[in-house]
Design a protein around this motif. Structure first.
Motif, PDB file in Angstrom:
ATOM      1  N   LEU A  22      32.778  23.761  -9.145  1.00  0.00           N
ATOM      2  CA  LEU A  22      33.148  24.935  -9.941  1.00  0.00           C
ATOM      3  C   LEU A  22      31.955  25.516 -10.692  1.00  0.00           C
ATOM      4  CD1 LEU A  22      36.526  23.676 -11.494  1.00  0.00           C
ATOM      5  CD2 LEU A  22      36.189  24.997  -9.395  1.00  0.00           C
ATOM      6  N   ASP A  23      30.840  24.805 -10.629  1.00  0.00           N
ATOM      7  CA  ASP A  23      29.665  25.252 -11.380  1.00  0.00           C
ATOM      8  C   ASP A  23      29.190  26.618 -10.862  1.00  0.00           C
ATOM      9  OD1 ASP A  23      27.570  25.060 -13.223  1.00  0.00           O
ATOM     10  OD2 ASP A  23      26.211  24.265 -11.683  1.00  0.00           O
ATOM     11  N   GLY A  24      28.914  27.522 -11.793  1.00  0.00           N
ATOM     12  CA  GLY A  24      28.397  28.839 -11.434  1.00  0.00           C
ATOM     13  C   GLY A  24      29.469  29.897 -11.257  1.00  0.00           C
ATOM     14  N   LEU A  25      30.752  29.477 -11.233  1.00  0.00           N
ATOM     15  CA  LEU A  25      31.825  30.460 -11.103  1.00  0.00           C
ATOM     16  C   LEU A  25      32.051  31.149 -12.445  1.00  0.00           C
ATOM     17  CD1 LEU A  25      34.456  28.547  -8.913  1.00  0.00           C
ATOM     18  CD2 LEU A  25      32.568  30.013  -8.178  1.00  0.00           C
ATOM     19  N   ASN A  26      32.320  32.441 -12.417  1.00  0.00           N
ATOM     20  CA  ASN A  26      32.573  33.165 -13.653  1.00  0.00           C
ATOM     21  C   ASN A  26      34.034  33.031 -14.054  1.00  0.00           C
ATOM     22  OD1 ASN A  26      34.081  35.040 -12.088  1.00  0.00           O
ATOM     23  ND2 ASN A  26      32.210  36.237 -11.677  1.00  0.00           N
ATOM     24  N   ARG A  27      34.401  33.626 -15.153  1.00  0.00           N
ATOM     25  CA  ARG A  27      35.755  33.498 -15.682  1.00  0.00           C
ATOM     26  C   ARG A  27      36.796  33.978 -14.667  1.00  0.00           C
ATOM     27  NH1 ARG A  27      36.031  32.821 -21.333  1.00  0.00           N
ATOM     28  NH2 ARG A  27      33.989  32.831 -22.328  1.00  0.00           N
ATOM     29  N   GLN A  28      36.533  35.150 -14.044  1.00  0.00           N
ATOM     30  CA  GLN A  28      37.500  35.702 -13.108  1.00  0.00           C
ATOM     31  C   GLN A  28      37.668  34.787 -11.888  1.00  0.00           C
ATOM     32  OE1 GLN A  28      39.458  38.251 -13.733  1.00  0.00           O
ATOM     33  NE2 GLN A  28      40.509  37.944 -11.745  1.00  0.00           N
TER      34      GLN A  28
ATOM     35  N   PRO B 157      33.901  28.835 -17.970  1.00  0.00           N
ATOM     36  CA  PRO B 157      32.662  28.105 -17.640  1.00  0.00           C
ATOM     37  C   PRO B 157      32.292  27.056 -18.669  1.00  0.00           C
ATOM     38  CG  PRO B 157      32.398  30.436 -17.186  1.00  0.00           C
ATOM     39  CD  PRO B 157      33.710  30.294 -17.891  1.00  0.00           C
ATOM     40  N   SER B 158      32.539  27.330 -19.935  1.00  0.00           N
ATOM     41  CA  SER B 158      32.214  26.357 -20.973  1.00  0.00           C
ATOM     42  C   SER B 158      33.013  25.079 -20.791  1.00  0.00           C
ATOM     43  CB  SER B 158      32.486  26.953 -22.362  1.00  0.00           C
ATOM     44  OG  SER B 158      32.284  25.978 -23.367  1.00  0.00           O
ATOM     45  N   MET B 159      34.281  25.194 -20.435  1.00  0.00           N
ATOM     46  CA  MET B 159      35.118  24.019 -20.214  1.00  0.00           C
ATOM     47  C   MET B 159      34.617  23.210 -19.013  1.00  0.00           C
ATOM     48  SD  MET B 159      38.805  25.846 -20.906  1.00  0.00           S
ATOM     49  CE  MET B 159      39.764  24.477 -20.282  1.00  0.00           C
TER      50      MET B 159
END
Length: 455
Positions: A340-346, A383-385
């Protein structure tokens, strides 16, 4: 069957506590001697004669010295590793003091003499109807119990005595080495038990300071008593000494003796298994319930780790058992979060894996991750989570492995003293088998014989 009396210089002595690999010879120690075997240099021995011509190197003082040195060294090192500040330096000082005590005990062990312990011992199975200089005669069937708890028997055949002495000495050296390892480990892990002592309640402090050691010694003594008894039963029932008279007598024979201090008759045994015994080395107290670990597989990817260890210092004195669940998928969780790293909120909002992990978080499956999340949102993954989850998962994997390794080491240390008991018991078997070999090699013994072994 006639049995030989024991003349000095004709009979070898072998002891279950000897660490020197050679047998010695029994020597007279009574003041009056006027009964001899063949010449005036070979007195016939009695129950008043409790000495050997050359001292044995004894495992009793060696065990005390070695284990004190090891425990003190382990405690000092453990204090530096687990504790800090004044408490750590105090623990280090205690360890150093115990180490010095071990050094003093080592000097005493090197200079150990058998005379005093033997004089405090007792001859069993004497020929009480035959008196020599007013004392009961001893025969080939007699057994001397030393004041240090060693058991000595007479051998007429030098080869049999040598073989028994060498085998017993080897096992006692192994036992000493095992006890040294156990004591070092016990000292090393002891300081970790006092982490958080200052924050504990009164009940918690009482438990941490002394209660668990008393309870641990009781538990450990009970387990070792059963273990030792099981070994003896196995040898007596199925082993090579199942029909050995000496082994049976060591385990089961008792006699009445008059206590010279009180004048009262007391019953004593040769070497029976006893539940009540004074601790002989530091780890007898420290090898307690904290050193036991149990790992059970649960449903799915969960393991339950149970150790008899204080989980908190909240003062719950009855809360000795600590259970925790370690998820074996911490590594898999790391990999999932890396995906999931690098994925944005959407993108996270529509990603199936992100949505499944969010559901797991909301259901309480990953409490550490949820508590560590700086911007937790129960409605959608952000992303923070993901970053916080990766950090927590990596930390949990390392901590779980570290905890498992530490507890496994302590669990192994709990088992080590039982291995020492095996060597100690096998030394007794060696003595009994040696006596049988001696009788086969020298069935006649000396020319001076009694028609009955004891009466």
């Amino acid at each position: 069957m006639a049995v030989s009396y024991i003349p000095q210089d004709k009979v070898f002595a072998v002891c279950t506590y000897q660490m020197s690999s050679a047998p010695q010879k029994f020597s007279f120690s009574r003041k009056k001697v006027n009964v001899y075997y063949e010449n005036n240099k070979q007195p016939v021995l009695t129950v008043d004669d409790k000495n050997v011509k050359v001292e044995f190197t004894c495992k009793s003082p060696a065990n005390l010295a070695g284990t004190l040195l090891a425990f003190g060294a382990g405690l000092a090192v453990g204090a530096l590793v687990f504790l800090s500040g004044p408490v750590g330096w105090i623990a280090f000082g205690v360890g150093a003091a115990i180490f010095v005590g071990g050094a003093v005990a080592t000097i005493a062990a090197v200079n150990h003499k058998c005379t005093n312990p033997l004089n405090g011992g007792q001859w069993f199975l004497a020929h009480n109807s035959v008196k020599i200089n007013g004392a009961s005669a001893i025969t080939r069937s007699s057994i001397l119990k030393c004041g240090n708890s060693g058991v000595l028997t007479p051998f007429f055949d030098e080869a049999s005595a040598n073989a028994a002495a060498q085998s017993i000495a080897s096992k006692n050296k192994w036992e000493l080495g095992i006890n040294v390892v156990a004591s070092f480990g016990a000292g090393f892990f002891l300081p970790s038990a006092f982490i958080g002592f200052g924050a504990a309640s009164v009940g918690g402090k009482i438990w941490m300071a002394g209660g668990r050691f008393v309870a641990g010694f009781a538990v450990f003594s009970g387990i070792n008593y059963a273990f030792r008894g099981g070994m003896r039963w196995g040898h007596e029932t199925f082993g090579d000494v199942s029909d050995n008279t000496t082994y049976d007598q060591m385990n089961n024979h008792s006699e009445d003796f008059v206590n010279p201090q009180t004048g009262k008759v007391e019953q004593k045994d040769i070497d029976q298994n006893s539940l009540l015994g004074a601790p002989s080395k530091p780890d007898d107290f420290v090898q307690d319930s904290e050193d036991i670990i149990q790992i059970k597989k649960e449903s799915g990817p969960w393991y339950k780790i149970t150790s008899y260890k204080k989980g908190t210092v909240a003062g719950k004195i009855t809360n000795i058992v600590e259970s925790r669940r370690v998820h074996v998928n911490n590594v898999n969780l790391q990999r999932q979060l890396e995906g999931l790293d690098g994925l944005n909120r959407q993108q996270l909002r529509t990603n199936p894996l992100a949505r499944q992990l969010l559901n797991d978080l909301n259901s309480g499956r990953y409490p550490e991750w949820r508590n560590a999340a700086t911007h937790y949102n129960s409605g959608r993954m952000n992303p923070s989570m993901v970053d916080d989850g990766r950090t927590v998962a990596a930390s949990n994997s390392r901590n779980s492995l570290k905890s498992l390794t530490s507890n496994s080491v302590q669990g192994a240390l709990f088992l080590i003293p039982f291995i020492g008991t095996i060597f100690s018991e096998e030394a007794r078997v060696d003595l009994a088998q040696g006596m049988a070999a001696d009788l086969a090699a020298e069935p006649n013994g000396s020319k001076l014989v009694a028609k009955t072994p004891v009466d």
